[in-house]
Structure formats: structure tokens, C-alpha cells
Design a protein around this motif. Sequence first.
Motif, PDB file in Angstrom:
ATOM      1  N   PHE A   9     -15.110  -2.911 -31.082  1.00  0.00           N
ATOM      2  CA  PHE A   9     -13.958  -3.737 -30.703  1.00  0.00           C
ATOM      3  C   PHE A   9     -13.800  -4.925 -31.645  1.00  0.00           C
ATOM      4  O   PHE A   9     -12.686  -5.376 -31.913  1.00  0.00           O
ATOM      5  CB  PHE A   9     -14.109  -4.215 -29.257  1.00  0.00           C
ATOM      6  CG  PHE A   9     -14.128  -3.095 -28.259  1.00  0.00           C
ATOM      7  CD1 PHE A   9     -13.000  -2.330 -28.024  1.00  0.00           C
ATOM      8  CD2 PHE A   9     -15.280  -2.797 -27.554  1.00  0.00           C
ATOM      9  CE1 PHE A   9     -13.020  -1.292 -27.106  1.00  0.00           C
ATOM     10  CE2 PHE A   9     -15.317  -1.765 -26.641  1.00  0.00           C
ATOM     11  CZ  PHE A   9     -14.179  -1.005 -26.420  1.00  0.00           C
ATOM     12  N   SER A  64     -12.089  -4.294 -35.357  1.00  0.00           N
ATOM     13  CA  SER A  64     -10.634  -4.385 -35.504  1.00  0.00           C
ATOM     14  C   SER A  64     -10.094  -5.683 -34.914  1.00  0.00           C
ATOM     15  O   SER A  64      -8.914  -5.779 -34.574  1.00  0.00           O
ATOM     16  CB  SER A  64      -9.974  -3.178 -34.823  1.00  0.00           C
ATOM     17  OG  SER A  64     -10.340  -3.113 -33.452  1.00  0.00           O
ATOM     18  N   SER A  73      -7.440  -5.163 -29.414  1.00  0.00           N
ATOM     19  CA  SER A  73      -8.886  -5.314 -29.303  1.00  0.00           C
ATOM     20  C   SER A  73      -9.238  -6.566 -28.514  1.00  0.00           C
ATOM     21  O   SER A  73     -10.173  -6.567 -27.703  1.00  0.00           O
ATOM     22  CB  SER A  73      -9.524  -5.373 -30.697  1.00  0.00           C
ATOM     23  OG  SER A  73      -9.369  -4.148 -31.360  1.00  0.00           O
TER      24      SER A  73
END
Length: 576
Positions: free
Chosen positions: A501, A504, A511
Motif C-alpha cells: 500500500f 503506491s 492507497s
Amino acid sequence: MHKYHFSKEVRQTLEGLPMPIAFYQFLDHRVVPLLLSQGFLDFFGIKEMAEGIDLMTNDMYRDTHPDDVARVADIAYRFAIKGGIYNAVYRTKNVGQDGYHLIHSTGKHMFMEDGSQITMVVYMDESSLANDVSVASQELNRYLKENVQLEGWIRRNQYDDLTGLPNMGYFIMLAEAGSKRLRQNGEEPVILFIDYNNLKYYNHTFGLASGNELLLGLAIALRRIFGSEYTGRFDSDHFAVYTTKKDLEAKLGKLFCQVSSLNHGNSLSVRVGIVPLDQDKKVSTACDEARIAANSVKDRSKSGFAHFTKDLEEKTAMKEYILARFREALKEHWIKAYYQPIVDAKTGKVTDEEALARWIDPNYGMITPDNFIPVLEDEGLLYLLDLYMVDQAIEFLKKKQSLGIKQLPISINLSEKDFMAGPIIVEINKRLNQAGISKKLFTIEITERSIGRNPELLKEIMNELHANGYEVWLDDFGSDYSSLNIIGDYVFDLIKIDLKFLKSFDTNPRSRLILEGIIGFTKKFQIPTVNEGVETEEEADFLRQCGTSKFQGYLYSRPLPGEELLAKYQQGVLEC
């Protein structure tokens, strides 16, 4: 040898006969039907001639009793090779029916005007000899005792006795001849290697009888989709198929669907390797390459396939090296424990350390965990590594104590396969007790992937760990099988949120929303969280605002050998 063709007049006459008769020819090491009488179709409950020819071509023993398939197939093969009189008694059922009939089939070879050798077989229903099943069974047993000599039978047998499929040697003969025929017809032959995922552990949990049911079910599915003489069983849970490239993915999809419903859904997934069977490639070589491709399928929680590539060949060489040198690597301490600190989100002080295995090989240099962990797990050797890591962590804690450095809980990663391999909790307890180390200084991490593979077993494991006084953390939450139900169904002391997570974080606004949602959800359950992969202050600030409990990542420290980490504590670079 060419396929024999009856004249139009003779064919019409023979096909119209009311007696159950069939004509066969032995071509390319397999029995091929040439003609079936109307009496044959009626006898076996087959509606159409085309259906009968297709059935006898591709799945001749579909309706034969499983206990009789291998024996009858062997009799037919030896009759085709050696001649004499064909004489077989077996149980079969008509299409769409449940009960078995006792069939007596006899046949002999005939030479036709062009020199072709064909076989005529006549079928009789012997069930009428018996008023009940027991008498029919006596007739079958009498035949078996008179005609089958157990000693030496297995040596001569061309078929697997459990599934009735050709064994490895016979399959290779069939595939060599059959692939030539496919090429002559303008088709592209391929070899498939099929392997059940985790059958060893299935047998351990449910018993060998249940495992054999799965093997038999897979064999039946392969026969129905690809044909009896196109499929072979090599050993254990390994099967092979030669077929054409055309519509292959659709056939595999059908196979995966049928496999998933075996044993009332209490089944396993399969992995399939695919290799083109080029004209200059031996079938045995193609089977080896297809096996390599099958083993490369990473996600074992569902059925899947992979094509063979040269990269896979290199990976296989590495796998063989790992297995050959693993125990030596433990003995010589080529595998070392690295420790990555976990820090409090508010104070930045180290609260925990995760022990991570690093293999520093004298020949290859650094062998990454992604290379050796899956290999050891597949081969049932991972528990040896994990116990080795426990031993290394104990020595590290002793070293800290001697230096006057605060002892912190060390987390160790365990797989559900560790618990299947033996009483690993008992072994860990014994090591800690002998060293005088408190269980509060050891934390067990279990990956989300393990839960996806065996949820019921993981519940038992977690209950046992908690009963023994260990904290249990969920590792890599959100990596593969993420479901918020996990948080409700399992009692974890902490949840580690997968680093993907944060990868990005700057490019995908979603995210941040996902992270915020996960952390908020866990807070409602009063479960603390660790965010993996924290690399920037911006990420740390955002996660603090979300309410995460701890951080782990390069912003604070990369994984370090024990001596380097101790030096950082002594120098004040890291505070605990």
C-alpha cells in the motif's frame, strides 16, 4: 501401419447386426475402434453411432468399475501385442445407469485382404447367471484366480492399478506415436504435467483413502476431457497428458472446475505445466520441462497453469542447489539471522525486532528469501529453518543481556506447514526453557497466505500458541487473500499491514484511503497495527494521523546482522 477401412456394403451389414460386436485395430500403441454394431450400442445404452465411436476412442473404460480398469486394459494391451485369444470378465454400467453388469468379452485377431490385422470382440452379459451381486462377484473372483497371476503381473502391466491410466512408460510410448499423428493432421501437440497441491498434507489430515479418492477423481476428469489413452499417471499425485494446443485453456478451465467439486468440494487445487511437443523433442524431456513449469505456479490456493521457459530452467537449477546444500548451509551458518527493528509510531523508540533469514552462499553470494523459502516450504523442510532461526534469536538475546542492552520481543515467522511437520511449539518451548528465556520475548508471525490455505488448522494453531503464552501477529495483511473477516474470525494480538500500500502512496490516492480504512477498522477492534515498508517522513506523518501503532521500514533501519544492530544500540543510533 495404416488404418483399415471396411467397404461400404460390409460396414452397413456389420453395423446393422443385433449382436454386441466391435472391431478394433492396434495403431500407434493404442486400441482404436473401427466399427460398432447396433447390438453393441443397444447393449451399452449408447444412442448414436458417433457417440459410441467417440467414447471407445477417447474414454473406453469410462463406465468400467474402477477396480477392474487397470486389469482389463492390461489384458487388452497384451492381447494386442502377443495375440492369442482375448478373454476378459469385468464390471461395467450402461450410459446413464448406476448399477454394474458383469460383462464377459471374447475376441480374436483377423487378417484382412490388405494384410491389416484387426480384432473382433463379442460381448455377453453374465449378470443373468446370478440372482444377486454375491454370485456375480464369485464369478468375477473365479475368473481372476484362473487368469491373473499376481507374481510378475505388475512388472508386465502397462497401466496404473489405482486409476487405470497408462503408466509412465506406456504413456511416453503413446505420446511419441500420437504426437506424430497430430502433426500429420496439422495440429500442434503439447505435453501437460498435472500435480495436486499439498496432497501430502491432505493425506495427513484426512487419511490416505480420502487422498486416493481425489487421485481417482482427477484421473476420471482427465479421461473425460482428454481421453484415456492421452493421459497417464506417473507416480503419486503426478499425471501427464498429450493433447493439442487448440482450445487448451478452455479444456483446462473445465478441468479446474471439475477438480474443485471432487469429494463434495473437499478437494485440492492443481497446478499444470505446459510444453510444446516439437518434432525434435523427446516426450520424456517435454515431461520434465512441463513438471518444472507446473512447479512454478506460485498461487497454490487455486488451480493454475504455467508455460515452460528457459528462465524456469535456471530457477530449477537453483532449486536443486538449495535442496542439495540446505543442511550444509545450516551447519556452516551460511544462513544468518538479520534483525529489522519495529518502532513506536509516537516515540520512535524500538519496541520489537523481526528475525529474517538471509542465505549468504560461498558460490552464489546472497540467495534471497524469495528463492529459498518457497523451495523449503514445498519440500517440507521449512520447520528446520524456523527452528534454526529460533536458536539464532536465543543467542542474540543472550548477547544483548551480556552487553546490558534492553531485551525486546523478537518475532519469528512460522508457516502452517511448520505445525504439520511436527510438534514445533513443543520444540520452541523446550529451547526457551533450556535457555531461561521468557516466552514474552518471542512473538509468532503468521502470514495471511497461510490462513488462505488452511483456515481451520490455523485456528487450532493460534489457540495453542495463545495457550502457551505467545503473542500471535498477522503478517502481510492485504498481500494476497485479504478479507476483513479475518479480523473478526481470528484473535490476533497485532496486525502488520503489507508494504504494497505504501509502494503506491505517492501515485495512487486510493492507497491512502485504503490505509486509513484498514487502520480505522482495526482500532474499532482495539487491535494495534504495524505498517511495513515505511520509507519517508511524509508516509510516517500520514500513518500517525491515521492512528497506526508502530512502524517498520528503511526510514528507521533496514534488516541488519545481529552484530551491526547491537552496535547501533551501543552508539545510540537506535534507542529502545
